[in-house]
Write a protein that holds these residues in place. Structure first.
Motif, PDB file in Angstrom:
ATOM      1  N   ILE A 221       0.860  -1.186   0.000  1.00 20.54           N
ATOM      2  CA  ILE A 221       0.000   0.000   0.000  1.00 20.54           C
ATOM      3  C   ILE A 221       0.896   1.235   0.000  1.00 20.54           C
ATOM      4  N   HIS A 222       0.581   2.165  -0.871  1.00 13.18           N
ATOM      5  CA  HIS A 222       1.362   3.403  -0.951  1.00 13.18           C
ATOM      6  C   HIS A 222       0.403   4.574  -1.106  1.00 13.18           C
ATOM      7  N   GLY A 223       0.737   5.713  -0.489  1.00 16.40           N
ATOM      8  CA  GLY A 223      -0.107   6.877  -0.688  1.00 16.40           C
ATOM      9  C   GLY A 223       0.116   7.971   0.328  1.00 16.40           C
ATOM     10  N   TYR A 224      -0.770   8.969   0.273  1.00 15.83           N
ATOM     11  CA  TYR A 224      -0.714  10.080   1.208  1.00 15.83           C
ATOM     12  C   TYR A 224      -1.131   9.581   2.588  1.00 15.83           C
ATOM     13  N   PRO A 225      -0.435   9.978   3.643  1.00 14.11           N
ATOM     14  CA  PRO A 225      -0.849   9.574   4.985  1.00 14.11           C
ATOM     15  C   PRO A 225      -2.293   9.941   5.309  1.00 14.11           C
ATOM     16  N   SER A 226      -2.738  11.122   4.857  1.00 11.47           N
ATOM     17  CA  SER A 226      -4.100  11.559   5.176  1.00 11.47           C
ATOM     18  C   SER A 226      -5.155  10.736   4.459  1.00 11.47           C
ATOM     19  N   LEU A 227      -4.753   9.971   3.426  1.00 11.50           N
ATOM     20  CA  LEU A 227      -5.696   9.076   2.761  1.00 11.50           C
ATOM     21  C   LEU A 227      -5.620   7.659   3.309  1.00 11.50           C
ATOM     22  N   LEU A 228      -4.474   7.288   3.865  1.00 15.60           N
ATOM     23  CA  LEU A 228      -4.333   5.949   4.441  1.00 15.60           C
ATOM     24  C   LEU A 228      -4.945   5.845   5.834  1.00 15.60           C
ATOM     25  N   THR A 229      -4.927   6.958   6.576  1.00 11.63           N
ATOM     26  CA  THR A 229      -5.405   6.872   7.968  1.00 11.63           C
ATOM     27  C   THR A 229      -6.914   6.617   8.079  1.00 11.63           C
ATOM     28  N   PRO A 230      -7.792   7.195   7.238  1.00 11.48           N
ATOM     29  CA  PRO A 230      -9.209   6.811   7.352  1.00 11.48           C
ATOM     30  C   PRO A 230      -9.434   5.336   7.062  1.00 11.48           C
ATOM     31  N   LEU A 231      -8.711   4.807   6.087  1.00 11.40           N
ATOM     32  CA  LEU A 231      -8.809   3.382   5.767  1.00 11.40           C
ATOM     33  C   LEU A 231      -8.338   2.541   6.947  1.00 11.40           C
ATOM     34  N   MET A 240     -10.811  -5.850  10.610  1.00  9.81           N
ATOM     35  CA  MET A 240     -10.474  -6.420   9.308  1.00  9.81           C
ATOM     36  C   MET A 240      -8.989  -6.767   9.263  1.00  9.81           C
ATOM     37  N   LEU A 241      -8.644  -7.909   8.706  1.00  8.88           N
ATOM     38  CA  LEU A 241      -7.272  -8.393   8.682  1.00  8.88           C
ATOM     39  C   LEU A 241      -6.723  -8.367   7.263  1.00  8.88           C
ATOM     40  N   PHE A 242      -5.418  -8.108   7.153  1.00  9.64           N
ATOM     41  CA  PHE A 242      -4.758  -8.006   5.852  1.00  9.64           C
ATOM     42  C   PHE A 242      -3.458  -8.816   5.891  1.00  9.64           C
ATOM     43  N   PRO A 243      -3.563 -10.139   5.863  1.00  5.09           N
ATOM     44  CA  PRO A 243      -2.363 -10.980   6.007  1.00  5.09           C
ATOM     45  C   PRO A 243      -1.385 -10.855   4.846  1.00  5.09           C
ATOM     46  N   ASP A 244      -1.837 -10.333   3.702  1.00  7.67           N
ATOM     47  CA  ASP A 244      -0.958 -10.259   2.528  1.00  7.67           C
ATOM     48  C   ASP A 244      -0.099  -9.000   2.503  1.00  7.67           C
ATOM     49  N   ILE A 245      -0.446  -7.994   3.305  1.00  4.40           N
ATOM     50  CA  ILE A 245       0.284  -6.730   3.244  1.00  4.40           C
ATOM     51  C   ILE A 245       1.667  -6.890   3.872  1.00  4.40           C
ATOM     52  N   ARG A 246       2.694  -6.574   3.097  1.00  4.08           N
ATOM     53  CA  ARG A 246       4.081  -6.667   3.565  1.00  4.08           C
ATOM     54  C   ARG A 246       4.784  -5.315   3.575  1.00  4.08           C
ATOM     55  N   PHE A 247       4.239  -4.344   2.837  1.00  4.97           N
ATOM     56  CA  PHE A 247       4.891  -3.037   2.736  1.00  4.97           C
ATOM     57  C   PHE A 247       3.823  -1.942   2.774  1.00  4.97           C
ATOM     58  N   VAL A 248       4.116  -0.889   3.534  1.00  5.59           N
ATOM     59  CA  VAL A 248       3.327   0.337   3.486  1.00  5.59           C
ATOM     60  C   VAL A 248       4.312   1.490   3.381  1.00  5.59           C
ATOM     61  N   THR A 249       4.158   2.301   2.338  1.00  7.02           N
ATOM     62  CA  THR A 249       5.035   3.456   2.153  1.00  7.02           C
ATOM     63  C   THR A 249       4.184   4.698   1.961  1.00  7.02           C
ATOM     64  N   THR A 250       4.727   5.835   2.382  1.00  4.52           N
ATOM     65  CA  THR A 250       3.996   7.094   2.262  1.00  4.52           C
ATOM     66  C   THR A 250       4.864   8.143   1.600  1.00  4.52           C
ATOM     67  N   GLY A 251       4.207   9.115   1.002  1.00  6.90           N
ATOM     68  CA  GLY A 251       4.894  10.238   0.384  1.00  6.90           C
ATOM     69  C   GLY A 251       3.927  11.394   0.224  1.00  6.90           C
ATOM     70  N   ALA A 252       4.442  12.515  -0.317  1.00  5.00           N
ATOM     71  CA  ALA A 252       3.660  13.708  -0.669  1.00  5.00           C
ATOM     72  C   ALA A 252       3.242  14.545   0.539  1.00  5.00           C
ATOM     73  N   GLU A 253       3.109  13.957   1.710  1.00  3.07           N
ATOM     74  CA  GLU A 253       2.771  14.682   2.931  1.00  3.07           C
ATOM     75  C   GLU A 253       3.671  14.187   4.056  1.00  3.07           C
ATOM     76  N   ASN A 254       3.734  14.987   5.106  1.00  3.42           N
ATOM     77  CA  ASN A 254       4.450  14.524   6.282  1.00  3.42           C
ATOM     78  C   ASN A 254       3.662  13.413   6.964  1.00  3.42           C
ATOM     79  N   LEU A 255       4.366  12.391   7.414  1.00  2.00           N
ATOM     80  CA  LEU A 255       3.757  11.290   8.163  1.00  2.00           C
ATOM     81  C   LEU A 255       3.922  11.578   9.647  1.00  2.00           C
ATOM     82  N   TYR A 256       2.802  11.800  10.334  1.00  2.00           N
ATOM     83  CA  TYR A 256       2.846  12.085  11.759  1.00  2.00           C
ATOM     84  C   TYR A 256       2.838  10.784  12.558  1.00  2.00           C
ATOM     85  N   GLU A 257       3.366  10.881  13.770  1.00  2.00           N
ATOM     86  CA  GLU A 257       3.533   9.685  14.584  1.00  2.00           C
ATOM     87  C   GLU A 257       2.195   9.000  14.868  1.00  2.00           C
ATOM     88  N   HIS A 258       1.157   9.773  15.163  1.00  2.00           N
ATOM     89  CA  HIS A 258      -0.135   9.141  15.459  1.00  2.00           C
ATOM     90  C   HIS A 258      -0.686   8.431  14.221  1.00  2.00           C
TER      91      HIS A 258
END
Length: 446
Positions: A221-231, A240-258
């Motif tokens: 999964i890749h994308g803006y942090p502000s779009l990944l956090t609602p999901l 909901m479980l996602f056993p296949d996810i091995r990588f999550v990367t973010t860009g375009a915005e700052n990724l905050y700790e929360h």
């Protein structure tokens, strides 16, 4: 009728075909004939010492400065009128001899920044920026390939290989905004990408998003942090479980700790952050231990007043930007071996609030670190310096979370500020599709 109007009227299978056609064009642009060689060079330089990297960077900088003086009208005037001999710019430490560059100067006379010696294809880019000030500039295909070589070095260092299926959460309008039923995503087959619409990412649709990622067994999964956090918030809340996810990367915005903590709880993987920009004047990448470093071999990066990120391109001969003020701020630490580590990336200078006593406070994401029932929040500073927090809650009673946030605000501020919470179904995005963490109407001094 424009292209998007035509696209929006196509049946979904034709829209998928159009996305793949555009994807093929993008692949050709980003990964041209020189890309593999450039990527190999970038990965080779991982083994170089910081001294070797600095020497390589400064050599490229001298070549770029000479190119700018001899072929770019704006820089010819800057050097001559300022009495600056371009030969005196020998390395990163000499760049402060030149003035800073902002959108204002470029927008005033963009033709003055084009190199007369560059005869290749110029590719036009538009950026909207968080302040609403638009910017148009040009890059060379070679510069684009080198930028993506640097970015793929980061990805491959995490174990992501070419062709890895990706769920992309960005702000391209691939799904017509008038569409009211699934699918709210389109396929870009040349990039092995499923592009999920940011403009349909509402609570009632998120189950469809999650099920599609599960159904396709998407590992990245890749994308803006502000779009990944609602999901992530929806997935966590609904177990909901996602056993296949091995990588999550973010860009375009700052990724905050929360945000990082929420994504990790939902997907079982802590996201890796990457900092880059279309202008190609700076790049920071996290390693597999989540430490972020300046990519010194890609651009010449300065930290003015130890925080403001100012970058100089080493790659774009078509329309070079020297000492470009990115508007971003970061805390940097120079390690004993000479590497520069980004301790914190605080986002743009606009992502701060002004207190009544004149203090400016940024990096406020920690305010929401313990608010487990607030899915999303935006700090809005009003013209009278009071603050309204617009928040999306995941349960009816969030009084405990509100108290925790207010305590964090109080601990962060040097004086009293009126703060109230307003709960909404969703927080509107900017025209660019991004979510601004701080929106301020406060009048600031010069």
């Amino acid at each position: 009728m424009d292209k998007m109007a035509i696209y929006n009227r196509l049946p979904i299978f034709m829209q998928n075909w159009a996305c793949s056609l555009e994807g093929a064009h993008i692949v050709t642009t980003r990964f041209g004939s020189s890309f593999r060689r450039l990527l190999q060079d970038y990965e080779m330089r991982v083994r170089w010492s910081p001294e070797q990297i600095a020497a390589y960077r400064d050599e490229r900088l001298r070549i770029m400065v000479k190119h700018c003086y001899e072929t770019v009208p704006y820089y010819k005037n800057v050097f001559d009128e300022g009495g600056i001999n371009p030969v005196c710019i020998k390395g990163l430490e000499d760049l402060p001899k030149l003035p800073l560059l902002t959108k204002k100067e470029v927008n005033r006379a963009p033709d003055q920044f084009l190199s007369s010696a560059y005869v290749g294809k110029r590719i036009k880019h538009h950026t909207s920026g968080t302040t609403g000030s638009g910017f148009v500039f040009y890059t060379s295909p070679e510069a684009i390939s080198e930028q993506w070589a640097c970015w793929w070095r980061f990805r491959r260092s995490l174990g992501i290989e070419f062709g890895t299926p990706q769920a992309m959460f960005g702000t391209q309008k691939v799904v017509p905004t008038t569409q009211t039923t699934p699918p709210y995503w389109r396929e870009n087959k040349p990039s092995s990408q499923v592009y999920f619409s940011a403009f349909h990412e509402r609570e009632e649709n998120l189950a469809e998003y999650c099920r599609e990622i599960q159904r396709r067994h998407i590992p990245w999964i890749h994308g803006y942090p502000s779009l990944l956090t609602p999901l992530a918030s929806f997935a966590e809340k609904n177990g909901m479980l996602f056993p296949d996810i091995r990588f999550v990367t973010t860009g375009a915005e700052n990724l905050y700790e929360h945000q990082a903590e929420l994504i990790e709880r939902a997907f079982g993987i802590r996201p890796h952050q990457h900092y880059g920009m279309c202008e190609g004047v700076a790049n920071f990448s996290q390693d597999d231990k989540y430490r972020m470093f300046v990519d010194e071999d890609y651009a010449a990066v300065e930290f003015i007043d130890e925080r403001r990120v100012v970058g100089t391109t080493l790659t774009n001969m078509a329309m070079p930007l020297l000492r470009w003020d990115t508007g971003d701020v970061a805390e940097v630490k120079t390690l004993p071996d000479g590497k520069r580590e980004i301790v914190s990336l605080d986002g743009r200078t606009e992502d701060s609030v002004l207190l009544p006593d004149g203090t400016t406070v940024g990096k406020l994401d920690h305010v929401f670190k313990d608010t487990v029932h607030i899915a999303e929040a935006q700090i809005h500073q009003n013209s009278d310096l009071s603050i309204t927090v617009y928040a999306v809650k995941t349960q009816e009673d969030v009084s405990a979370d509100e108290r925790k946030a207010l305590q964090q605000f109080e601990a962060s501020f040097t004086c009293a500020v009126p703060i109230n919470f307003k709960y909404v179904a969703e927080i509107p995005r900017a025209n660019s599709g991004k979510l601004r963490f701080v929106v301020s109407e406060a009048r600031r001094g010069c």
